[in-house]
Structure formats: C-alpha cells, structure tokens
Write a protein that holds these residues in place. Structure first.
Motif, PDB file in Angstrom:
ATOM      1  N   ALA A 106      29.377  39.366  52.436  1.00 55.98           N
ATOM      2  CA  ALA A 106      29.770  38.406  51.390  1.00 55.98           C
ATOM      3  C   ALA A 106      31.278  38.393  51.224  1.00 55.98           C
ATOM      4  CB  ALA A 106      29.097  38.749  50.067  1.00 55.98           C
ATOM      5  N   GLN A 107      31.734  37.295  50.610  1.00 52.42           N
ATOM      6  CA  GLN A 107      33.149  37.151  50.303  1.00 52.42           C
ATOM      7  C   GLN A 107      33.358  37.636  48.867  1.00 52.42           C
ATOM      8  OE1 GLN A 107      34.905  33.187  49.541  1.00 52.42           O
ATOM      9  NE2 GLN A 107      35.733  33.420  51.609  1.00 52.42           N
ATOM     10  N   TRP A 108      34.247  38.586  48.692  1.00 54.83           N
ATOM     11  CA  TRP A 108      34.468  39.192  47.381  1.00 54.83           C
ATOM     12  C   TRP A 108      35.858  38.823  46.875  1.00 54.83           C
ATOM     13  CZ3 TRP A 108      29.924  41.307  46.090  1.00 54.83           C
ATOM     14  CH2 TRP A 108      29.087  41.750  47.128  1.00 54.83           C
ATOM     15  N   THR A 109      35.928  38.403  45.607  1.00 54.21           N
ATOM     16  CA  THR A 109      37.218  38.104  44.996  1.00 54.21           C
ATOM     17  C   THR A 109      37.390  39.004  43.785  1.00 54.21           C
ATOM     18  OG1 THR A 109      37.113  35.821  45.725  1.00 54.21           O
ATOM     19  CG2 THR A 109      38.641  36.305  43.924  1.00 54.21           C
ATOM     20  N   GLY A 110      38.580  39.596  43.675  1.00 48.51           N
ATOM     21  CA  GLY A 110      38.853  40.468  42.539  1.00 48.51           C
ATOM     22  C   GLY A 110      40.294  40.885  42.535  1.00 48.51           C
ATOM     23  N   VAL A 111      40.553  42.009  41.842  1.00 47.28           N
ATOM     24  CA  VAL A 111      41.913  42.535  41.815  1.00 47.28           C
ATOM     25  C   VAL A 111      41.903  43.901  42.482  1.00 47.28           C
ATOM     26  CG1 VAL A 111      42.489  41.250  39.732  1.00 47.28           C
ATOM     27  CG2 VAL A 111      41.605  43.588  39.528  1.00 47.28           C
ATOM     28  N   ARG A 112      43.091  44.351  42.899  1.00 50.31           N
ATOM     29  CA  ARG A 112      43.160  45.653  43.550  1.00 50.31           C
ATOM     30  C   ARG A 112      42.982  46.760  42.512  1.00 50.31           C
ATOM     31  NH1 ARG A 112      47.539  42.916  45.936  1.00 50.31           N
ATOM     32  NH2 ARG A 112      47.075  42.348  48.095  1.00 50.31           N
ATOM     33  N   LEU A 113      42.122  47.707  42.796  1.00 47.23           N
ATOM     34  CA  LEU A 113      41.984  48.880  41.934  1.00 47.23           C
ATOM     35  C   LEU A 113      43.346  49.578  41.822  1.00 47.23           C
ATOM     36  CD1 LEU A 113      40.416  51.013  40.357  1.00 47.23           C
ATOM     37  CD2 LEU A 113      39.628  51.976  42.525  1.00 47.23           C
ATOM     38  N   ARG A 114      44.097  49.566  42.925  1.00 45.02           N
ATOM     39  CA  ARG A 114      45.424  50.188  42.957  1.00 45.02           C
ATOM     40  C   ARG A 114      46.336  49.624  41.866  1.00 45.02           C
ATOM     41  NH1 ARG A 114      49.154  49.332  48.236  1.00 45.02           N
ATOM     42  NH2 ARG A 114      49.288  47.248  47.337  1.00 45.02           N
ATOM     43  N   ASP A 115      46.309  48.287  41.695  1.00 43.96           N
ATOM     44  CA  ASP A 115      47.179  47.667  40.692  1.00 43.96           C
ATOM     45  C   ASP A 115      46.814  48.145  39.286  1.00 43.96           C
ATOM     46  OD1 ASP A 115      48.322  46.385  42.802  1.00 43.96           O
ATOM     47  OD2 ASP A 115      47.444  44.406  42.380  1.00 43.96           O
ATOM     48  N   VAL A 116      45.514  48.250  39.022  1.00 40.02           N
ATOM     49  CA  VAL A 116      45.055  48.688  37.694  1.00 40.02           C
ATOM     50  C   VAL A 116      45.453  50.150  37.474  1.00 40.02           C
ATOM     51  CG1 VAL A 116      43.017  49.028  36.239  1.00 40.02           C
ATOM     52  CG2 VAL A 116      43.159  47.026  37.741  1.00 40.02           C
ATOM     53  N   LEU A 117      45.255  50.979  38.508  1.00 43.47           N
ATOM     54  CA  LEU A 117      45.606  52.402  38.382  1.00 43.47           C
ATOM     55  C   LEU A 117      47.113  52.579  38.225  1.00 43.47           C
ATOM     56  CD1 LEU A 117      43.200  54.039  41.015  1.00 43.47           C
ATOM     57  CD2 LEU A 117      43.051  54.181  38.517  1.00 43.47           C
ATOM     58  N   GLN A 118      47.877  51.735  38.898  1.00 41.90           N
ATOM     59  CA  GLN A 118      49.338  51.850  38.763  1.00 41.90           C
ATOM     60  C   GLN A 118      49.786  51.497  37.353  1.00 41.90           C
ATOM     61  OE1 GLN A 118      50.939  49.695  42.110  1.00 41.90           O
ATOM     62  NE2 GLN A 118      50.811  51.495  43.465  1.00 41.90           N
ATOM     63  N   GLN A 119      49.142  50.525  36.746  1.00 41.78           N
ATOM     64  CA  GLN A 119      49.491  50.182  35.367  1.00 41.78           C
ATOM     65  C   GLN A 119      49.190  51.346  34.419  1.00 41.78           C
ATOM     66  OE1 GLN A 119      49.181  46.353  33.950  1.00 41.78           O
ATOM     67  NE2 GLN A 119      48.788  46.897  31.819  1.00 41.78           N
ATOM     68  N   ALA A 120      48.056  52.017  34.652  1.00 38.40           N
ATOM     69  CA  ALA A 120      47.706  53.156  33.799  1.00 38.40           C
ATOM     70  C   ALA A 120      48.577  54.375  34.148  1.00 38.40           C
ATOM     71  CB  ALA A 120      46.220  53.492  33.965  1.00 38.40           C
ATOM     72  N   GLY A 121      49.001  54.489  35.387  1.00 37.63           N
ATOM     73  CA  GLY A 121      49.838  55.611  35.820  1.00 37.63           C
ATOM     74  C   GLY A 121      49.022  56.858  36.095  1.00 37.63           C
ATOM     75  N   VAL A 122      48.693  57.106  37.344  1.00 37.04           N
ATOM     76  CA  VAL A 122      47.886  58.286  37.693  1.00 37.04           C
ATOM     77  C   VAL A 122      48.774  59.526  37.626  1.00 37.04           C
ATOM     78  CG1 VAL A 122      46.536  59.392  39.531  1.00 37.04           C
ATOM     79  CG2 VAL A 122      46.352  56.921  39.150  1.00 37.04           C
ATOM     80  N   LYS A 123      48.327  60.552  36.880  1.00 36.91           N
ATOM     81  CA  LYS A 123      49.071  61.811  36.795  1.00 36.91           C
ATOM     82  C   LYS A 123      48.944  62.561  38.125  1.00 36.91           C
ATOM     83  CE  LYS A 123      48.800  62.551  31.831  1.00 36.91           C
ATOM     84  NZ  LYS A 123      48.138  63.291  30.751  1.00 36.91           N
ATOM     85  N   PRO A 124      49.918  63.448  38.424  1.00 35.95           N
ATOM     86  CA  PRO A 124      49.899  64.129  39.730  1.00 35.95           C
ATOM     87  C   PRO A 124      48.608  64.926  39.982  1.00 35.95           C
ATOM     88  CG  PRO A 124      51.972  64.547  38.577  1.00 35.95           C
ATOM     89  CD  PRO A 124      51.104  63.785  37.628  1.00 35.95           C
ATOM     90  N   GLN A 125      47.958  65.418  38.906  1.00 38.25           N
ATOM     91  CA  GLN A 125      46.716  66.199  39.105  1.00 38.25           C
ATOM     92  C   GLN A 125      45.526  65.298  39.469  1.00 38.25           C
ATOM     93  OE1 GLN A 125      48.783  65.898  36.375  1.00 38.25           O
ATOM     94  NE2 GLN A 125      47.929  67.251  34.816  1.00 38.25           N
ATOM     95  N   GLY A 126      45.651  64.002  39.281  1.00 43.75           N
ATOM     96  CA  GLY A 126      44.531  63.080  39.510  1.00 43.75           C
ATOM     97  C   GLY A 126      44.278  62.894  40.998  1.00 43.75           C
ATOM     98  N   LEU A 127      43.101  63.315  41.476  1.00 43.27           N
ATOM     99  CA  LEU A 127      42.785  63.234  42.910  1.00 43.27           C
ATOM    100  C   LEU A 127      41.507  62.452  43.204  1.00 43.27           C
ATOM    101  CD1 LEU A 127      43.659  66.926  43.926  1.00 43.27           C
ATOM    102  CD2 LEU A 127      45.013  64.856  44.349  1.00 43.27           C
ATOM    103  N   HIS A 128      40.716  62.213  42.162  1.00 44.97           N
ATOM    104  CA  HIS A 128      39.466  61.473  42.348  1.00 44.97           C
ATOM    105  C   HIS A 128      39.350  60.409  41.261  1.00 44.97           C
ATOM    106  CE1 HIS A 128      37.672  64.226  45.366  1.00 44.97           C
ATOM    107  NE2 HIS A 128      38.480  65.095  44.787  1.00 44.97           N
ATOM    108  N   VAL A 129      38.717  59.293  41.616  1.00 41.60           N
ATOM    109  CA  VAL A 129      38.561  58.205  40.652  1.00 41.60           C
ATOM    110  C   VAL A 129      37.068  57.975  40.426  1.00 41.60           C
ATOM    111  CG1 VAL A 129      39.036  55.783  40.175  1.00 41.60           C
ATOM    112  CG2 VAL A 129      40.760  57.179  41.328  1.00 41.60           C
TER     113      VAL A 129
END
Lengths: 238, 393
Positions: free
Chosen positions: B148-171
């Motif tokens: 299927a064709q999927w349309t959405g936003v990058r999870l990366r963009d959302v995580l960058q807005q929240a700011g992943v702390k250095p200890q964060g290794l799993h989502v």
C-alpha cells in the motif's frame, strides 16, 4: 485412499457409540479398488496400511474423551474462552498435549476464569480433538456442542413461569458477565446493563443471552434458564 | 420477576431492534469499514471472527497496490471504539526520555512535512500454517501481506521536536486498543532508536490516498518500511522514549525467533531469542490459482516478490516440481520497500496436474529456501511458493 477418515472421528466417535473403525473391505471399497486388479505386492502394502490405520484409530479411541467430558469442555470454552476470542481461533490449532497445556496455562495466567480441574479438562478435550494428526476440517465447537446436547435447551419446551432470584443473580453475573459488562453492570467492553432498556424487553434480553449478538457469545449452553432469570432479576434491581 | 418462556419466544422478533436499544460499543466489521463501503468481509478469508483477523486471497496480488478494504487485518484485541479515535477526541502523546513532552492533535501533526511511500506490510505469522510441526497461533496461509501507499510524517521529525535525551535508545509505541480483560497484557512494542530516526519510518494517517480506515489503525499508525508488521503499531496514542527495550509479553516473549536454527521440538528453543525485525526475501504466485485448470499452450504465470529494504534481483519459476527453474520477467513499478510484480509465460505441454513453484533472490544474495527454518512462534515463513494446476488438452 485416505487414512484421514479414521482420525476425523476422534471426538464425534466419542459422542456416539463407536462402531466407526473402518474395516479393510470398507476402506478399499470406498477407494473403488477391485482386489483382482491389484498385484500381490500392492495387496500386501494395502493390508499393512489398513492395519496401521486401525491401530491409529484404536490409539485415538483410547485418548478420546467421554461425551459428558466433551460437552462440559465445549461449554467451558464458550463461557470462558469466547469472552476474549471466538472459538474459530481454537479450532484451527493442531497441537500436542504439552503445547495445549502451555496454552491453557497462559490463558489462565492472563485471567481466563478456569479452576485447576476445568483447565485440566480443557487440555484433555483439546489434546484429543485438536491434535497434530487431526484432519484439516473439524466441525466448529458450537456445532459439536449442539450435536452432543442439549440437555438444558430441551427445557425450552416445558412451559410455566420462571421466577428470578436477584440474590443468586449477583454471583452469576460476577462470574459470567462482569468481564465484559463491568462491575455493578456499569459497562466495560460491553454495554452498561444497569437500567438498560433491554431489561424491560424480555424478548430481546432472552434472545441476546441465549443466542449471542455481535461480539457477545451465546450463553444458552452455559447458563440454565433459571440462572438467566436470576441474572435478569439482579440486573433489574440495580 | 417473572418470565414466561412462551412470552419471550413470541416476542423474539422484537430482538431485531435490539441493536438500537443497547447501542453497540463493540466496533463491528461493518462499522469499521464505514466510508470504505459495505464490502464487509466478503473479499477476505477470515481466520478469527473476534478479534477480527483476516487475510487477502492471493488472486488480489495481481494488482500492485492492495485496496484498503481487501488488505489483511490483524490485531490482538480488535479496534478501539470508533469515538475514541475520532480526530477531535484523539491526541498523540510523546514522553519519556525527551527534553519536552508533546501532546498533539492530528492537525498539529500534519504541520510536519508530509511524506508518501509505498511499502509492503506483512504479518510475522504470514505462512505460519506451513510450518511442521505445527505451531500455535493464527494459522495464516499466504495472504497476511499487502502493498500500500502510506502518507504521513516522519517519526524522526516528531522526535526531534520533543528532543531525545542521550540515554534514549528505544522508542515505545502504545495504541488505543484494549483487551476485554484487564489482566491481559497490553500490546506494547518498541523499536531501536536508529530505526525510529530512519527518514522512511512514518507516522501514517493515509493509506492508498484515503484516511486510514479504523481496522488499519485510524487515525495514525506507525510504518517501519522493510520491517514486519508488529512494529507498525495501529491506533497510535503514545510514544515513549526509553533506555531499554519495552518489557512485557509482546516484546520479550512474543514476536521472537531463535538466533540460530533450532530443532523442531515443542519444548524450549535452545537458542537466544531475538526480536523479529526485517522482512526476508519472498515471492508469491497470484495467478493462476491453486486448483485452476489451464489450457495446453502458453499460460501466463504472474505474482509478486519483495525483500524488505533491499531490491529483489531475480524471480525464478519451476513448472516441473523444482527440477528446472526459469527466470521470470519483472513488470510494472520498482520502488524501495514495495513489492515487485513479475510474469512468466509457461508453455504447458503435458496434460494433467502440474506443480508450479516460484522463488526469489535479493540484492544481498539471499534466495528463498524450500522451507523456512522451524521456530516455536511460526514466524517469518519464506519457503518457495507452490500450487497445483491441471493442464487440459
């Protein structure tokens, strides 16, 4: 010729007088084979195969469950397992006893309302019915129960009013209905029943409880009419 | 109270109106399809009625995209009530090891750059029914997969807005679906941070150009292209960044395979168990169908092949039970993560039943095996596809 018909009878044979073990002549006749058209080697091979089939059938006869046990197990499946998933998920499994034991244990661990004895009964029934050699197609557990039953449903023919006892209904509700309809009938995965208008519509209430509706399983094989009337009385008192 | 059984039998017909009286809070299949039309379950092969699990008949795979209403459906608890995932009530929360927690509506989310890609989605249990000895679980055959064709936003963009702390290794992902009994573990999953930050990992709100249907995770689901579907959380409501892999049944016990091959026993695996992640190279014959009768002479055999995040380099077809193989011809679109359509013209000469087989090879050099290694969960079946047709004079 197929070996399958012998094992397809595991549970059904146990529910009826078991005269169903195929004899050599019958099995060959079914395959449309004539003795004189066969080489001696083929005949020897067929005799061996049929002997194996009979042995396998006898083996399964020994592990087959008694009709009363099958009835009780199928009833438990409808009441305790079908709360979370339909019986088609169970029917498609073909597992040896140790995997059935592990599966039933997992379900009890996750909250399936089964006593130790009931869990053991389910393992016994499922290991005899849904073992790795069972045929691809088995009747549904609902159909099997309908064929084996129903002592309770026969009560439908008898007439006369039923008086529900609210005090008894409370416990029956907690054991059978609360998982979906919530504590105090306040609703959950299933609709709120306290002060629900269906309580005033006896036809709809009985139809729903006895035969199920949408995701709700049928309780006709699980609860007696008296028990349903007790639950109704308790719900009406909420 | 008193109930006359004859009275209730007489009023049975009133039961038809029951739906209106009680007001169903269980989502039904019909309701779930809603705007998709009232196709119901007709085109799907239902494996489990509730929770609804159904696979696509492989004849559907003669088309490149699998239509939404014919796409396989799988979940552990069925969809949440439709009103809880309606866009005005729904929020996505981002929390855990982030500098700034987020709570966003679908409209907020759609402010990020929209991305569209085509990807295969496949249940890890697809083909479980082919494993011997048999293993417990939904007995999927060939159709718990679709493109299927999927349309959405990058999870990366959302995580960058929240700011992943250095200890964060799993989502970690949590959806809105809930088990009937509160004692059953929730379906909670996590993916390693690297996969979460991959530019093609999406939070998708459209499927084949339409809003995500309820059965497929409305209003938002994860798409991890190239990875199996248990990472593609439906009805997504919570993203939690953590230091470790998500604990609990659905991450630590289910969806795991032995790191090395194990003996087919029903006991312990005898090997370290690792999470199912990437897809393996696999191909299917979409036409002709099992049991079809074909005419002597040229017969078009067609199907699809995919290999997750690498390209399929070859598909071979055998019409003599695997003795000889001939290369098939690729046709149609070629896109990363999508499946590739292929075709082979077979000159059917001998009358009678014939087995048709196919196998694919990918850019890593991996080729489909005759049968997949047995594993206790029955995951990742990728054995040769095989069916039998009868050639008529």
């Amino acid at each position: 010729m197929s070996m399958r018909p012998t094992s397809s009878r595991v549970v059904l044979a146990s529910l009826k007088p078991s005269t169903d073990i195929p004899r050599p002549s019958r099995t060959l006749g079914r395959g449309g084979l004539a003795w004189r058209a066969l080489s001696p080697f083929t005949i020897v091979l067929l005799v061996i195969l049929v002997a194996v089939a009979i042995t396998a059938a006898q083996e399964e006869e020994r592990t087959a469950v008694e009709p009363a046990v099958a009835r009780k197990a199928a009833t438990l499946i409808l009441a305790r397992c079908a709360v979370c998933h339909t019986t088609d998920l169970i029917s498609q499994q073909r597992l040896p006893r140790d995997r059935w034991t592990a599966t039933v244990e997992k379900m009890v661990h996750w909250g399936a309302d089964l006593s130790k004895d009931e869990a053991a009964l389910l393992v016994q029934y499922l290991s005899a019915r849904n073992h790795p050699g069972a045929p691809d197609q088995l009747p549904s557990i609902e159909n099997e129960l309908a064929m084996a039953q129903p002592a309770r449903e026969q009560g439908v023919a008898t007439d006369g009013p039923l008086t529900g006892v609210a005090a008894k209904g409370a416990g029956l509700y907690a054991h059978n209905c609360q998982a979906c309809h919530g504590e105090g009938a306040a609703g959950g995965a299933g609709p709120k029943l306290a002060r629900n208008r269906i309580l005033k519509n006896e036809g709809a209430f009985w139809e729903t409880v006895l035969h199920g509706r949408g995701p709700m399983p049928a309780w006709g094989a699980v609860l007696s009419h008296q028990e349903i009337a007790d639950i109704h009385a308790w719900l009406a008192s909420r | 109270m008193t109930v006359s059984r004859r009275a209730w039998l007489k009023t049975l017909l009133q039961g038809i109106g029951v739906g209106l009286v009680v007001g169903p809070r269980f989502p039904t299949v019909d309701a779930a399809y809603g705007s998709e039309g009232s196709l119901g379950t007709g085109p799907l092969t239902v494996r489990v009625t509730r929770p609804f699990d159904a696979e696509t008949p492989v004849r559907e795979f003669t088309s490149w995209l699998t239509p939404n209403e014919r796409f396989f459906v799988r979940s552990h608890f069925g969809p949440p009530a439709a009103e809880t995932v309606q866009s005005d009530a729904w929020r996505l929360t981002v929390k855990g090891l982030v500098k700034e927690g987020l709570s966003v509506s679908l409209k907020d989310l759609q402010q990020f750059e929209a991305v569209t890609l085509t990807a295969v989605l496949q249940c890890s249990g697809n083909g479980r029914a082919h494993h011997r000895p048999k293993v417990p679980g939904v007995q999927w055959e060939r159709g718990a997969v679709g493109n299927a064709q999927w349309t959405g936003v990058r999870l990366r963009d959302v995580l960058q807005q929240a700011g992943v702390k250095p200890q964060g290794l799993h989502v970690q992902f949590q959806g809105a679906d809930r088990p009937v009994l509160a004692t059953v573990p929730l379906f909670t999953r996590s993916i390693p941070l690297a996969k979460a930050l991959h530019p093609d990992t999406l939070l998708a709100y459209e499927m084949n150009g339409r809003p995500l249907p309820l059965l497929h995770g409305a209003p938002l689901r994860v798409i991890t292209p190239g990875w199996m579907a248990e990472s593609c959380m439906k009805w997504l409501t919570e993203i939690t960044v953590r230091a470790d892999e998500t604990p609990g049944y659905y991450m630590q016990q289910a969806y795991r395979i032995p790191e090395t091959a194990v003996q087919p026993t029903s006991g312990l695996p005898g090997s370290a168990m690792v999470p199912v992640e990437q897809m393996l190279v696999k191909s299917l014959i979409a036409a002709p169908a099992e049991g079809d009768t074909v005419r002597k002479g040229p017969v078009t055999i067609q199907g699809v092949a995919w290999a997750g995040d690498v390209a399929v380099t070859q598909v071979e077809v055998s019409c003599d039970d695997g003795r000889t193989w001939e290369p098939a011809r690729f046709v149609g679109e070629e896109q990363p993560y999508a499946w590739r359509q292929w075709q082979y013209i077979w000159n059917a000469k001998s009358v009678g039943p014939t087995a048709i087989l196919c196998r694919a090879t990918d850019a890593r050099g991996e080729r489909q095996p005759v049968t997949s290694p047995w594993n206790p969960g029955g995951f990742l079946w990728s054995g040769w596809d095989r069916l039998t047709v009868t050639v008529a004079a």
